[in-house]
Design a protein around this motif. Structure first.
Motif, PDB file in Angstrom:
ATOM      1  N   GLU A   1       0.921  -1.121   0.388  1.00  0.00           N
ATOM      2  CA  GLU A   1       0.137  -0.056   0.035  1.00  0.00           C
ATOM      3  C   GLU A   1       0.727   1.343   0.070  1.00  0.00           C
ATOM      4  OE1 GLU A   1      -3.247   1.867  -0.207  1.00  0.00           O
ATOM      5  OE2 GLU A   1      -3.426  -0.311   0.070  1.00  0.00           O
ATOM      6  N   ASP A   2       0.671   2.192  -0.904  1.00  0.00           N
ATOM      7  CA  ASP A   2       1.311   3.470  -0.873  1.00  0.00           C
ATOM      8  C   ASP A   2       0.601   4.334   0.493  1.00  0.00           C
ATOM      9  OD1 ASP A   2       2.099   5.893  -1.109  1.00  0.00           O
ATOM     10  OD2 ASP A   2       2.137   6.156  -3.401  1.00  0.00           O
ATOM     11  N   LEU A   3       1.433   4.517   1.198  1.00  0.00           N
ATOM     12  CA  LEU A   3       0.784   5.184   2.675  1.00  0.00           C
ATOM     13  C   LEU A   3       0.509   6.489   2.276  1.00  0.00           C
ATOM     14  CD1 LEU A   3       3.322   3.030   4.949  1.00  0.00           C
ATOM     15  CD2 LEU A   3       0.711   2.690   4.780  1.00  0.00           C
ATOM     16  N   CYS A   4       1.183   7.285   1.400  1.00  0.00           N
ATOM     17  CA  CYS A   4       0.950   8.524   1.270  1.00  0.00           C
ATOM     18  C   CYS A   4      -0.445   8.615   0.723  1.00  0.00           C
ATOM     19  CB  CYS A   4       2.057   9.234   0.446  1.00  0.00           C
ATOM     20  SG  CYS A   4       3.926   9.285   0.916  1.00  0.00           S
ATOM     21  N   ILE A   5      -0.522   8.029  -0.367  1.00  0.00           N
ATOM     22  CA  ILE A   5      -2.085   8.036  -0.903  1.00  0.00           C
ATOM     23  C   ILE A   5      -3.205   7.481   0.139  1.00  0.00           C
ATOM     24  CG2 ILE A   5      -3.568   6.962  -2.684  1.00  0.00           C
ATOM     25  CD1 ILE A   5      -1.382   8.707  -3.670  1.00  0.00           C
ATOM     26  N   ALA A   6      -2.698   6.530   0.787  1.00  0.00           N
ATOM     27  CA  ALA A   6      -3.753   5.859   2.073  1.00  0.00           C
ATOM     28  C   ALA A   6      -3.736   7.086   2.965  1.00  0.00           C
ATOM     29  CB  ALA A   6      -3.076   4.628   2.690  1.00  0.00           C
ATOM     30  N   VAL A   7      -2.988   7.922   3.505  1.00  0.00           N
ATOM     31  CA  VAL A   7      -3.136   8.880   4.490  1.00  0.00           C
ATOM     32  C   VAL A   7      -4.346  10.091   3.792  1.00  0.00           C
ATOM     33  CG1 VAL A   7      -2.097  10.703   5.734  1.00  0.00           C
ATOM     34  CG2 VAL A   7      -1.280   8.407   6.101  1.00  0.00           C
ATOM     35  N   GLY A   8      -3.789  10.337   2.468  1.00  0.00           N
ATOM     36  CA  GLY A   8      -4.567  11.170   1.887  1.00  0.00           C
ATOM     37  C   GLY A   8      -6.184  10.938   1.726  1.00  0.00           C
ATOM     38  N   ASP A   9      -6.273   9.622   1.530  1.00  0.00           N
ATOM     39  CA  ASP A   9      -7.569   9.293   1.304  1.00  0.00           C
ATOM     40  C   ASP A   9      -8.220   9.188   2.877  1.00  0.00           C
ATOM     41  OD1 ASP A   9      -7.239   8.961  -1.284  1.00  0.00           O
ATOM     42  OD2 ASP A   9      -7.277   6.681  -1.354  1.00  0.00           O
ATOM     43  N   ALA A  10      -7.613   8.683   3.786  1.00  0.00           N
ATOM     44  CA  ALA A  10      -8.345   8.699   5.085  1.00  0.00           C
ATOM     45  C   ALA A  10      -8.651  10.267   5.654  1.00  0.00           C
ATOM     46  CB  ALA A  10      -7.217   8.121   6.162  1.00  0.00           C
ATOM     47  N   PHE A  11      -7.716  11.246   5.412  1.00  0.00           N
ATOM     48  CA  PHE A  11      -7.856  12.539   5.638  1.00  0.00           C
ATOM     49  C   PHE A  11      -9.213  13.019   4.888  1.00  0.00           C
ATOM     50  CE2 PHE A  11      -7.618  16.940   4.303  1.00  0.00           C
ATOM     51  CZ  PHE A  11      -8.026  17.464   5.250  1.00  0.00           C
ATOM     52  N   HIS A  12      -9.404  12.751   3.549  1.00  0.00           N
ATOM     53  CA  HIS A  12     -10.621  13.238   2.771  1.00  0.00           C
ATOM     54  C   HIS A  12     -11.806  12.544   3.401  1.00  0.00           C
ATOM     55  CE1 HIS A  12      -8.418  15.828   0.191  1.00  0.00           C
ATOM     56  NE2 HIS A  12      -7.316  14.869   0.264  1.00  0.00           N
ATOM     57  N   PHE A  13     -11.739  11.237   3.853  1.00  0.00           N
ATOM     58  CA  PHE A  13     -12.729  10.607   4.439  1.00  0.00           C
ATOM     59  C   PHE A  13     -13.330  11.316   5.687  1.00  0.00           C
ATOM     60  CE2 PHE A  13     -15.002   7.540   7.253  1.00  0.00           C
ATOM     61  CZ  PHE A  13     -15.951   7.150   6.461  1.00  0.00           C
ATOM     62  N   TRP A  14     -12.414  11.451   6.460  1.00  0.00           N
ATOM     63  CA  TRP A  14     -12.651  12.241   7.772  1.00  0.00           C
ATOM     64  C   TRP A  14     -13.300  13.614   7.503  1.00  0.00           C
ATOM     65  CZ3 TRP A  14     -14.923   9.262  10.936  1.00  0.00           C
ATOM     66  CH2 TRP A  14     -14.103   8.014  11.168  1.00  0.00           C
ATOM     67  N   ARG A  15     -12.488  14.481   6.646  1.00  0.00           N
ATOM     68  CA  ARG A  15     -13.108  15.705   6.346  1.00  0.00           C
ATOM     69  C   ARG A  15     -14.415  15.892   5.836  1.00  0.00           C
ATOM     70  NH1 ARG A  15     -10.115  18.825   1.751  1.00  0.00           N
ATOM     71  NH2 ARG A  15     -11.564  17.430   0.451  1.00  0.00           N
ATOM     72  N   GLY A  16     -14.639  14.717   4.856  1.00  0.00           N
ATOM     73  CA  GLY A  16     -16.178  14.553   4.451  1.00  0.00           C
ATOM     74  C   GLY A  16     -17.060  14.429   5.322  1.00  0.00           C
ATOM     75  N   TYR A  17     -16.585  13.683   6.542  1.00  0.00           N
ATOM     76  CA  TYR A  17     -17.459  13.237   7.648  1.00  0.00           C
ATOM     77  C   TYR A  17     -17.840  14.505   8.520  1.00  0.00           C
ATOM     78  CZ  TYR A  17     -18.969  11.292  12.212  1.00  0.00           C
ATOM     79  OH  TYR A  17     -19.728  11.041  13.331  1.00  0.00           O
ATOM     80  N   TYR A  18     -16.675  15.193   8.693  1.00  0.00           N
ATOM     81  CA  TYR A  18     -17.094  16.545   9.554  1.00  0.00           C
ATOM     82  C   TYR A  18     -17.559  17.599   8.953  1.00  0.00           C
ATOM     83  CZ  TYR A  18     -14.539  13.978  13.011  1.00  0.00           C
ATOM     84  OH  TYR A  18     -14.465  13.153  14.094  1.00  0.00           O
ATOM     85  N   SER A  19     -17.653  17.621   7.302  1.00  0.00           N
ATOM     86  CA  SER A  19     -18.306  18.699   6.648  1.00  0.00           C
ATOM     87  C   SER A  19     -19.756  18.140   6.180  1.00  0.00           C
ATOM     88  CB  SER A  19     -17.368  18.634   5.302  1.00  0.00           C
ATOM     89  OG  SER A  19     -16.141  19.291   5.364  1.00  0.00           O
ATOM     90  N   HIS A  20     -20.052  16.977   7.001  1.00  0.00           N
ATOM     91  CA  HIS A  20     -21.432  16.667   6.764  1.00  0.00           C
ATOM     92  C   HIS A  20     -21.843  16.178   5.146  1.00  0.00           C
ATOM     93  CE1 HIS A  20     -22.141  17.915  10.843  1.00  0.00           C
ATOM     94  NE2 HIS A  20     -21.682  19.237  10.458  1.00  0.00           N
ATOM     95  N   GLU A  21     -20.934  15.325   4.438  1.00  0.00           N
ATOM     96  CA  GLU A  21     -21.149  15.026   3.228  1.00  0.00           C
ATOM     97  C   GLU A  21     -21.838  13.639   3.558  1.00  0.00           C
ATOM     98  OE1 GLU A  21     -17.346  14.954   1.104  1.00  0.00           O
ATOM     99  OE2 GLU A  21     -17.012  17.068   1.581  1.00  0.00           O
ATOM    100  N   PHE A  22     -21.554  13.087   4.708  1.00  0.00           N
ATOM    101  CA  PHE A  22     -22.344  11.771   4.812  1.00  0.00           C
ATOM    102  C   PHE A  22     -22.535  11.348   6.267  1.00  0.00           C
ATOM    103  CE2 PHE A  22     -17.922  11.022   4.513  1.00  0.00           C
ATOM    104  CZ  PHE A  22     -17.486  10.199   5.538  1.00  0.00           C
ATOM    105  N   ARG A  23     -23.221  10.525   6.859  1.00  0.00           N
ATOM    106  CA  ARG A  23     -23.417  10.340   8.156  1.00  0.00           C
ATOM    107  C   ARG A  23     -22.904   8.642   8.375  1.00  0.00           C
ATOM    108  NH1 ARG A  23     -27.663  13.058  11.347  1.00  0.00           N
ATOM    109  NH2 ARG A  23     -27.586  10.984  12.687  1.00  0.00           N
ATOM    110  N   LEU A  24     -22.522   8.518   9.527  1.00  0.00           N
ATOM    111  CA  LEU A  24     -22.103   7.094   9.858  1.00  0.00           C
ATOM    112  C   LEU A  24     -23.278   6.533  10.555  1.00  0.00           C
ATOM    113  CD1 LEU A  24     -18.471   7.323  10.561  1.00  0.00           C
ATOM    114  CD2 LEU A  24     -19.454   6.297   8.602  1.00  0.00           C
TER     115      LEU A  24
END
Length: 167
Positions: free
Chosen positions: A144-167
């Motif tokens: 796994e390319d960890l730089c890409i993984a960290v970027g995707d993890a960040f964008h997921f949580w940013r989406g969560y806190y921006s109310h783009e989706f709910r858990l």
């Protein structure tokens, strides 16, 4: 002067994980030669961002299931909710978790690094290549390319806190 809200997941993300990711992204995307000094800087920033983003999962799970005391049990309940929103994000968050745990304990997974040309649809413009840090972990055939993984993890949580989706 001010206060840091590190008990809540939103404050933890906003005051720690988000700035750590910004620090990582700036170092990772800086148009600098790929030398030992820059390698060390990018890798340290990657480590900080990964550990802090991984811990956001723990914070969110604790808020969703406060009566479940075992952190592993809470994370098992969180996984299907994340997968329902984005199976890819779950894989990237899992990579951050494995990387973070490997850093905190005896490193027993294969870590390697390389470089790659900048991708116009992903990276900032620049003349120099960017580093890639790889880790091979269980249940994955490829590293796994960890730089890409960290970027995707960040964008997921940013989406969560921006109310783009709910858990």
């Amino acid at each position: 002067m001010g206060d840091l809200n590190l008990n809540g997941s939103r404050g933890y993300f906003g005051d720690l994980a988000n700035p750590a990711y910004d620090d990582f992204w700036c170092a990772y995307q800086a148009d600098r030669p790929l030398n030992r000094s820059n390698f060390s800087l990018v890798y340290r920033r990657l480590i900080a961002a990964s550990i802090l983003l991984n811990h956001v999962s723990d914070k969110v799970a604790a808020e969703l299931w406060p009566i479940v005391k075992n952190g592993q049990d809470r994370l098992k309940k969180l996984e299907p909710l994340i997968k329902a929103v984005s199976p890819v994000a779950l894989l990237k968050l899992d990579a951050c978790r494995h990387f973070s745990n490997d850093l905190k304990h005896v490193a027993n997974k294969l870590h390697s690094f390389d470089s790659r040309p900048r991708k116009p649809d992903y990276d900032d413009p620049g003349e120099h290549d960017v580093f890639c840090f790889f880790m091979k972990y269980p249940n994955k055939t490829d590293s796994e390319d960890l730089c890409i993984a960290v970027g995707d993890a960040f964008h997921f949580w940013r989406g969560y806190y921006s109310h783009e989706f709910r858990l």
